[in-house]
Write a protein that holds these residues in place. Sequence first.
Motif: not given
Length: 140
Positions: A4, A6, A79-82, A85
């Motif tokens: 995760h 940013r 941001e790369k979340q679960s 993006w």
Amino acid sequence: ETPHARISLFVWIQQGSGPVDVDFSIDTKSPSARRGCVRFTGESIQLCEKATDFGDVTVLQSTELDPSVYQRFHVLDIEKQSTDWFVFFEQRFVGSIPIERIGFGSAIRLVVHGSNEIRSNETEVYFADVQLSELGPKEP
């Protein structure tokens, strides 16, 4: 690489510049793989998908830009979340793309397409202060 993250950068678009892209989730081992793209045009910021630096884009979301965009640097956060993006411009949500739709690449690329006007020796866009931050709680 972090699960995760940013990516934050400053961008200052010059009036009269052509489209300016910030490509993300690029798989450097597969140059024609789908990737995410934040495109700045003279009138809007667009969240897109594309397969090459200068090829066609699929616009997923578009937000009008105020003409004041040409007056200073602005912060772009990706941001790369679960599962997705997420893209923010000046802390305002632009849109999101599912990770499985564009892949799991880890590179970014800045692409300047050219000018709408003929100019000599004038920069079209400025990028500065690229920062990668790990999101989530810190382990003790």
